[in-house]
Scaffold this motif. Structure first.
Motif, short mmCIF file in Angstrom:
data_model
loop_
_atom_site.label_atom_id
_atom_site.label_comp_id
_atom_site.label_asym_id
_atom_site.label_seq_id
_atom_site.Cartn_x
_atom_site.Cartn_y
_atom_site.Cartn_z
N UNK A 69 0.84 -1.18 0.00
CA UNK A 69 0.00 0.00 0.00
C UNK A 69 0.89 1.25 0.00
N UNK A 70 0.62 2.14 -0.91
CA UNK A 70 1.40 3.37 -1.01
C UNK A 70 0.91 4.41 -0.01
N UNK A 71 1.86 5.14 0.52
CA UNK A 71 1.51 6.23 1.42
C UNK A 71 1.60 7.53 0.62
N UNK A 72 0.49 7.96 0.08
CA UNK A 72 0.49 9.19 -0.71
C UNK A 72 -0.16 10.30 0.09
N UNK A 73 0.43 11.44 0.00
CA UNK A 73 -0.14 12.60 0.69
C UNK A 73 -0.97 13.39 -0.31
N UNK A 74 -2.10 13.78 0.16
CA UNK A 74 -2.97 14.60 -0.68
C UNK A 74 -2.47 16.04 -0.66
N UNK A 75 -2.44 16.68 -1.82
CA UNK A 75 -2.02 18.07 -1.84
C UNK A 75 -3.01 18.93 -1.05
N UNK A 76 -2.47 19.91 -0.38
CA UNK A 76 -3.32 20.82 0.39
C UNK A 76 -3.96 21.80 -0.57
N UNK A 77 -5.26 21.85 -0.54
CA UNK A 77 -5.99 22.76 -1.41
C UNK A 77 -6.54 23.89 -0.54
N UNK A 78 -6.07 25.09 -0.84
CA UNK A 78 -6.51 26.25 -0.08
C UNK A 78 -7.72 26.89 -0.75
N UNK A 79 -8.59 27.43 0.07
CA UNK A 79 -9.72 28.18 -0.47
C UNK A 79 -9.18 29.53 -0.98
N UNK A 80 -9.93 30.23 -1.81
CA UNK A 80 -9.47 31.55 -2.26
C UNK A 80 -9.17 32.50 -1.09
N UNK A 85 -8.18 31.65 1.93
CA UNK A 85 -6.94 31.18 2.56
C UNK A 85 -5.72 31.59 1.73
N UNK A 86 -5.84 31.52 0.40
CA UNK A 86 -4.75 31.95 -0.49
C UNK A 86 -4.48 33.44 -0.31
N UNK A 87 -5.54 34.22 -0.22
CA UNK A 87 -5.41 35.66 -0.02
C UNK A 87 -4.72 35.95 1.31
N UNK A 88 -5.17 35.28 2.36
CA UNK A 88 -4.59 35.47 3.69
C UNK A 88 -3.11 35.09 3.69
N UNK A 89 -2.79 33.99 3.05
CA UNK A 89 -1.40 33.54 2.97
C UNK A 89 -0.54 34.58 2.23
N UNK A 90 -1.06 35.12 1.15
CA UNK A 90 -0.32 36.12 0.38
C UNK A 90 -0.07 37.37 1.22
N UNK A 91 -1.11 37.85 1.91
CA UNK A 91 -0.99 39.05 2.74
C UNK A 91 0.03 38.82 3.85
#
Length: 87
Positions: free
Chosen positions: A1-12, A14-20
């Motif tokens: 069984x592979x241990x794959x991590x799901x990419x983190x998907x940010x809401x718009x 959250x993306x704005x907050x991260x940029x600021x």
């Protein structure tokens, strides 16, 4: 069984907050041990190869910097906004 991590998907939002948050940190880093830093944005950002996001969100960053005790002033000349951030 592979241990794959799901990419983190940010809401718009959250993306704005991260940029600021990142832009604010970049400006504080630019001040460093000094007493001030200059930062420029432009309403014609794409034409000049500048960041549209920096232009759009710099007022939010300025507000947060002011809440932390920094003095933030700006002036506009020929479509370029010059921001001065002082300790």
């Amino acid at each position: 069984m592979e241990n794959t991590t799901q990419p983190v998907v940010l809401t718009p939002q959250e993306k704005k907050e991260q940029f600021i948050t990142n832009l604010k940190a970049k400006i504080i880093e630019k001040i460093g041990d000094g007493l001030s830093a200059k930062f420029e944005t432009s309403s014609c950002a794409p034409s000049f190869g500048w960041s549209v996001e920096e232009y759009n969100y710099m007022p939010h960053v300025a507000e947060r910097l002011r809440k932390e005790g920094y003095t933030v002033t700006s002036s506009v000349n020929h479509g370029v906004t010059d921001w001065l951030i002082t300790v």
